[in-house]
Scaffold this active site. Structure first.
Site, PDB file in Angstrom:
ATOM      1  N   ASP A 166       1.985   3.656   2.961  1.00 31.99           N
ATOM      2  CA  ASP A 166       0.924   4.522   2.454  1.00 31.99           C
ATOM      3  C   ASP A 166       1.506   5.677   1.653  1.00 31.99           C
ATOM      4  O   ASP A 166       1.439   5.691   0.428  1.00 31.99           O
ATOM      5  CB  ASP A 166       0.050   5.024   3.607  1.00 31.99           C
ATOM      6  CG  ASP A 166      -1.299   5.558   3.157  1.00 31.99           C
ATOM      7  OD1 ASP A 166      -1.633   5.413   1.967  1.00 31.99           O
ATOM      8  OD2 ASP A 166      -2.030   6.110   3.994  1.00 31.99           O
ATOM      9  N   GLU A 188     -10.584   3.428   7.265  1.00 31.31           N
ATOM     10  CA  GLU A 188      -9.532   4.336   7.733  1.00 31.31           C
ATOM     11  C   GLU A 188     -10.173   5.553   8.394  1.00 31.31           C
ATOM     12  O   GLU A 188      -9.661   6.091   9.360  1.00 31.31           O
ATOM     13  CB  GLU A 188      -8.651   4.799   6.572  1.00 31.31           C
ATOM     14  CG  GLU A 188      -7.545   5.754   7.011  1.00 31.31           C
ATOM     15  CD  GLU A 188      -6.759   6.333   5.853  1.00 31.31           C
ATOM     16  OE1 GLU A 188      -5.665   6.865   6.111  1.00 31.31           O
ATOM     17  OE2 GLU A 188      -7.221   6.283   4.701  1.00 31.31           O
ATOM     18  N   HIS A 222       0.861  -1.196   0.000  1.00 34.46           N
ATOM     19  CA  HIS A 222       0.000   0.000   0.000  1.00 34.46           C
ATOM     20  C   HIS A 222       0.890   1.236   0.000  1.00 34.46           C
ATOM     21  O   HIS A 222       1.291   1.743   1.051  1.00 34.46           O
ATOM     22  CB  HIS A 222      -0.911  -0.012   1.231  1.00 34.46           C
ATOM     23  CG  HIS A 222      -2.005   1.000   1.175  1.00 34.46           C
ATOM     24  ND1 HIS A 222      -3.331   0.672   1.291  1.00 34.46           N
ATOM     25  CD2 HIS A 222      -1.983   2.358   1.015  1.00 34.46           C
ATOM     26  CE1 HIS A 222      -4.071   1.768   1.214  1.00 34.46           C
ATOM     27  NE2 HIS A 222      -3.265   2.809   1.048  1.00 34.46           N
ATOM     28  N   HIS A 237       1.342   4.935  -2.182  1.00 38.85           N
ATOM     29  CA  HIS A 237       0.844   5.878  -3.185  1.00 38.85           C
ATOM     30  C   HIS A 237       1.995   6.641  -3.831  1.00 38.85           C
ATOM     31  O   HIS A 237       2.848   7.199  -3.133  1.00 38.85           O
ATOM     32  CB  HIS A 237      -0.125   6.864  -2.543  1.00 38.85           C
ATOM     33  CG  HIS A 237      -1.425   6.253  -2.125  1.00 38.85           C
ATOM     34  ND1 HIS A 237      -2.504   6.151  -2.975  1.00 38.85           N
ATOM     35  CD2 HIS A 237      -1.819   5.704  -0.958  1.00 38.85           C
ATOM     36  CE1 HIS A 237      -3.514   5.576  -2.344  1.00 38.85           C
ATOM     37  NE2 HIS A 237      -3.117   5.284  -1.116  1.00 38.85           N
ATOM     38  N   HIS A 280     -10.067   0.998  -0.247  1.00 36.10           N
ATOM     39  CA  HIS A 280      -9.831   1.801   0.957  1.00 36.10           C
ATOM     40  C   HIS A 280     -11.118   1.815   1.783  1.00 36.10           C
ATOM     41  O   HIS A 280     -12.167   2.282   1.307  1.00 36.10           O
ATOM     42  CB  HIS A 280      -9.486   3.239   0.582  1.00 36.10           C
ATOM     43  CG  HIS A 280      -8.061   3.486   0.247  1.00 36.10           C
ATOM     44  ND1 HIS A 280      -7.453   2.958  -0.864  1.00 36.10           N
ATOM     45  CD2 HIS A 280      -7.107   4.243   0.874  1.00 36.10           C
ATOM     46  CE1 HIS A 280      -6.193   3.373  -0.916  1.00 36.10           C
ATOM     47  NE2 HIS A 280      -5.957   4.147   0.132  1.00 36.10           N
ATOM     48  N   ASP A 300       1.927   9.545  -5.597  1.00 35.95           N
ATOM     49  CA  ASP A 300       1.948  10.983  -5.364  1.00 35.95           C
ATOM     50  C   ASP A 300       2.297  11.327  -3.922  1.00 35.95           C
ATOM     51  O   ASP A 300       2.889  12.372  -3.654  1.00 35.95           O
ATOM     52  CB  ASP A 300       0.618  11.633  -5.759  1.00 35.95           C
ATOM     53  CG  ASP A 300      -0.600  10.965  -5.148  1.00 35.95           C
ATOM     54  OD1 ASP A 300      -0.438   9.958  -4.431  1.00 35.95           O
ATOM     55  OD2 ASP A 300      -1.726  11.440  -5.398  1.00 35.95           O
ATOM     56  N   GLY A 331      -9.299   7.809  -1.959  1.00 39.05           N
ATOM     57  CA  GLY A 331      -9.816   9.155  -1.825  1.00 39.05           C
ATOM     58  C   GLY A 331     -10.509   9.359  -0.493  1.00 39.05           C
ATOM     59  O   GLY A 331     -10.315   8.587   0.454  1.00 39.05           O
TER      60      GLY A 331
END
Length: 327
Positions: A276, A201, A9, A11, A198, A13, A171
């Protein structure tokens, strides 16, 4: 402890290399020439947001320099090289192709740029890499960008193979009725595309139940299922894998010791340990392992979480066999 590491997991960006991003932002006129690196750095780590949804807008900063093929490919290349240097043997890098179309790239162009970045890095390092394309929670509810999310599914169908390995839904989790996303996953199942969601969370954790109903292969985060014994039991009984990202969820109200990761492991949940957003969370997977051992996880706990990651990875079986041997 320094052992082979796997991150499921991660990301793109949120894990961008800041010195490169700063130079690229100057080159692309994304920031003024008089903005210093220190000022640019501080813009990433501004924390005085009134709402968590407002905090999500900080992702606009790295996304601003990931809007053409060259930059998206280069950012991916740097990230893969970094992960290899950090000792990872496998990682699944996720990104939302729909967020990289502001200057004319199509979603397919964006996926091909990331694939080419992986291919370029693989010529120079040994880490195995999978790419996950994220559909997005945006707007008031799932209907807001349903067409864009369906397009993401179609480009994954077209490109899935040795590099592109699956789908995600990412998102701001609390927008609208979560179950409205179900048709997207029906389409993914029709195409035999593995997917993670997702869920759990944010909020109390009720979306974990929804993700299970939508037949997720894995759940991103999922940690708030501990707020309800029924949800926690569902996770344990389903044997679904949670992609837990402790450092990313640490804040002034929840430190490493307060995080429910230990409770999840003790309950028998199939936990994996992930970063993450390495840049936003200012962490690495080795740091996560170190911090978790400092609050009581054992070397055997870490190893079991790593084996869980191999079991749940979206890569091909021959790569899994290679990873098992390395562990």
């Amino acid at each position: 402890m320094n052992t082979a590491k796997i991150d499921l997991h991660l990301h793109l960006d949120g894990s961008i290399y800041l010195p490169w991003a700063y130079k690229t932002a100057l080159k692309r006129n994304v920031i003024r020439e008089d903005v210093s690196f220190e000022e640019y750095y501080n813009s990433y780590y501004f924390t005085e947001y009134k709402t968590r949804e407002e905090g999500f807008k900080r992702f606009d900063i790295p996304l601003a320099v990931l809007q053409d093929y060259e930059d998206l490919m280069e950012a991916t290349y740097i990230l893969v090289k970094t992960l290899d240097y950090q000792g990872l043997i496998y990682a699944e890098i996720r990104f939302a192709p729909s967020l990289h179309t502001l200057k004319g790239m199509s979603q397919l162009d964006a996926i091909k740029a990331v694939m080419d970045g992986v291919k370029k890095a693989k010529k120079e390092c040994s880490i195995e890499i999978g790419v996950i394309a994220c559909m997005m929670h945006r707007g008031e509810n799932a209907l807001y960008n349903m067409d864009s999310n369906y397009e993401t599914i179609e480009v994954v169908k077209e490109t899935i193979g040795d590099i592109v390995v699956g789908l995600d839904l990412a998102g701001y989790e609390n927008n609208g009725d979560f179950k409205l996303y179900a048709p997207l996953f029906e389409k993914a199942r029709e195409y035999h595309i593995p997917y993670t969601i997702h869920a759990g969370e944010m909020g109390m954790g009720e979306h974990v139940h929804d993700a299970l109903m939508m037949k997720a292969h894995r759940i991103g985060h999922g940690v708030n299922c501990v707020n309800n014994d029924k949800w926690l039991k569902e996770v344990v009984d389903s044997k679904i894998t949670l992609e837990v990202c402790v450092g990313s969820n640490v804040n002034k109200d929840r430190n490493y010791a307060n995080h429910p990761v230990r409770k999840l492991i003790e309950a028998g949940v199939k936990v994996t340990l992930n970063t993450d957003n390495m840049m936003f969370a200012r962490t690495t997977l080795q740091n996560e392992h170190n911090q978790l051992m400092a609050i009581g996880l054992s070397e055997e706990d870490i190893r079991k979480c790593t084996l869980n990651a191999i079991d749940a990875a979206f890569c091909k079986d021959e790569i899994k066999e290679k990873l098992y041997k390395l562990i």
